[in-house]
Scaffold this motif. Structure first.
Motif, PDB file in Angstrom:
ATOM      1  N   THR A 108      38.343  51.423  57.428  1.00  0.00           N
ATOM      2  CA  THR A 108      39.359  52.457  57.207  1.00  0.00           C
ATOM      3  C   THR A 108      40.068  52.879  58.490  1.00  0.00           C
ATOM      4  O   THR A 108      41.114  53.524  58.430  1.00  0.00           O
ATOM      5  N   GLY A 109      39.495  52.558  59.641  1.00  0.00           N
ATOM      6  CA  GLY A 109      40.052  53.011  60.908  1.00  0.00           C
ATOM      7  C   GLY A 109      39.687  54.439  61.258  1.00  0.00           C
ATOM      8  O   GLY A 109      40.138  54.971  62.273  1.00  0.00           O
ATOM      9  N   LEU A 137      29.387  50.619  63.824  1.00  0.00           N
ATOM     10  CA  LEU A 137      30.116  50.458  65.077  1.00  0.00           C
ATOM     11  C   LEU A 137      30.122  51.815  65.780  1.00  0.00           C
ATOM     12  O   LEU A 137      30.728  52.770  65.297  1.00  0.00           O
ATOM     13  N   LEU A 138      29.419  51.878  66.905  1.00  0.00           N
ATOM     14  CA  LEU A 138      29.199  53.155  67.597  1.00  0.00           C
ATOM     15  C   LEU A 138      29.797  53.083  68.994  1.00  0.00           C
ATOM     16  O   LEU A 138      29.515  52.153  69.758  1.00  0.00           O
ATOM     17  N   SER A 139      30.623  54.082  69.319  1.00  0.00           N
ATOM     18  CA  SER A 139      31.263  54.145  70.632  1.00  0.00           C
ATOM     19  C   SER A 139      30.718  55.332  71.417  1.00  0.00           C
ATOM     20  O   SER A 139      30.536  56.418  70.866  1.00  0.00           O
ATOM     21  N   LEU A 140      30.454  55.111  72.699  1.00  0.00           N
ATOM     22  CA  LEU A 140      30.076  56.191  73.608  1.00  0.00           C
ATOM     23  C   LEU A 140      31.215  56.373  74.602  1.00  0.00           C
ATOM     24  O   LEU A 140      31.428  55.537  75.481  1.00  0.00           O
ATOM     25  N   SER A 141      31.963  57.455  74.433  1.00  0.00           N
ATOM     26  CA  SER A 141      33.071  57.756  75.332  1.00  0.00           C
ATOM     27  C   SER A 141      32.588  58.649  76.462  1.00  0.00           C
ATOM     28  O   SER A 141      31.561  59.321  76.335  1.00  0.00           O
ATOM     29  N   PRO A 142      33.285  58.663  77.598  1.00  0.00           N
ATOM     30  CA  PRO A 142      32.859  59.497  78.730  1.00  0.00           C
ATOM     31  C   PRO A 142      32.578  60.926  78.292  1.00  0.00           C
ATOM     32  O   PRO A 142      33.354  61.534  77.552  1.00  0.00           O
ATOM     33  N   SER A 143      31.461  61.452  78.731  1.00  0.00           N
ATOM     34  CA  SER A 143      31.002  62.751  78.262  1.00  0.00           C
ATOM     35  C   SER A 143      31.792  63.885  78.894  1.00  0.00           C
ATOM     36  O   SER A 143      31.991  63.941  80.098  1.00  0.00           O
TER      37      SER A 143
END
Length: 222
Positions: A108-109, A137-143
């Motif tokens: 779905t995006g 699908l798991l993303s870790l973005s800068p905290s």
């Protein structure tokens, strides 16, 4: 300079640049316990795993059959986690990356925050509910520490965590009645809250014959 030491007949050498080398004896080396060496355990003791399951994590099953890939996309660490067994389960995983987790829905995006996480130094601990043979699908973005971290709860799922004037509001789902509790960390503070959930009404059977009529709600003329 180098640091050398033996552990179960395994030579571990660490360089000043941060590299690690392991020298493992073969069966031909007399006086060693080569056959008793658990090589995966030795490697894990000196090289942190990219994805690992903490022993005895509360509310989590053991995590055999979890496969993963790890990609670096711009400034984000992106993991694909796959439940390879035909059973739904809750798992707790430590990821060797730091950031605020988001779930990316490839069909779905849609991007949604994952509130069940905890910052642990150079790793991020996440708690996931995975369906049989499901991929996440798991993303870790800068905290930025802007996302509240639900570090413990006994809910079936968490749909949102919102900051209000006098604290936080956690919304979630549960499959039964009774008292439910959550523990949240946000901006250096820890919050604990609970609520008693009332059982829903009993289902109303709709058996027998029914009369009904259809009423137009819009003009369906071509």
């Amino acid at each position: 300079e180098h640091e050398d030491h033996f552990s179960s007949s395994v030579l571990v050498r660490r360089s000043a640049a941060g590299g690690t080398a392991l020298f493992v004896p073969g069966e031909q080396n007399s006086g060693t316990n080569a056959s008793a060496i658990d090589l995966p355990a030795v490697i894990s003791s000196v090289v942190p795993r990219d994805v690992s399951a903490p022993w005895g994590a509360k509310g989590s099953s053991a995590a055999p059959g979890i496969y993963h890939t790890h990609q670096r996309v711009d400034d984000a660490d992106v993991y694909f986690l796959y439940n390879a067994i035909p059973e739904a389960r809750s798992v707790t995983l430590d990821l060797r990356a730091v950031g605020e987790p988001q779930v990316w829905d490839a069909s779905t995006g849609r991007v949604t925050p994952l509130y069940r996480f905890e910052r642990l130094g150079e790793t991020t601990r996440v708690r996931l509910r995975m369906e049989p043979h499901q991929g996440v699908l798991l993303s870790l973005s800068p905290s930025t520490e802007a996302t509240p971290a639900v570090v413990e709860d006994d809910l079936a799922g968490i749909t949102s965590v919102e900051e209000v004037a006098d604290g936080l509001v956690v919304r979630g789902t549960t499959e039964s009645s009774g008292r439910r509790e959550v523990r949240v960390r946000h901006l250096g503070r820890e919050y604990t809250a609970g609520a008693r959930i009332v059982a829903p009404p009993e289902p109303m059977p709709l058996g027998g014959e029914w009369d009904f009529s259809l009423e137009p709600t819009m003009d369906n003329r071509w």
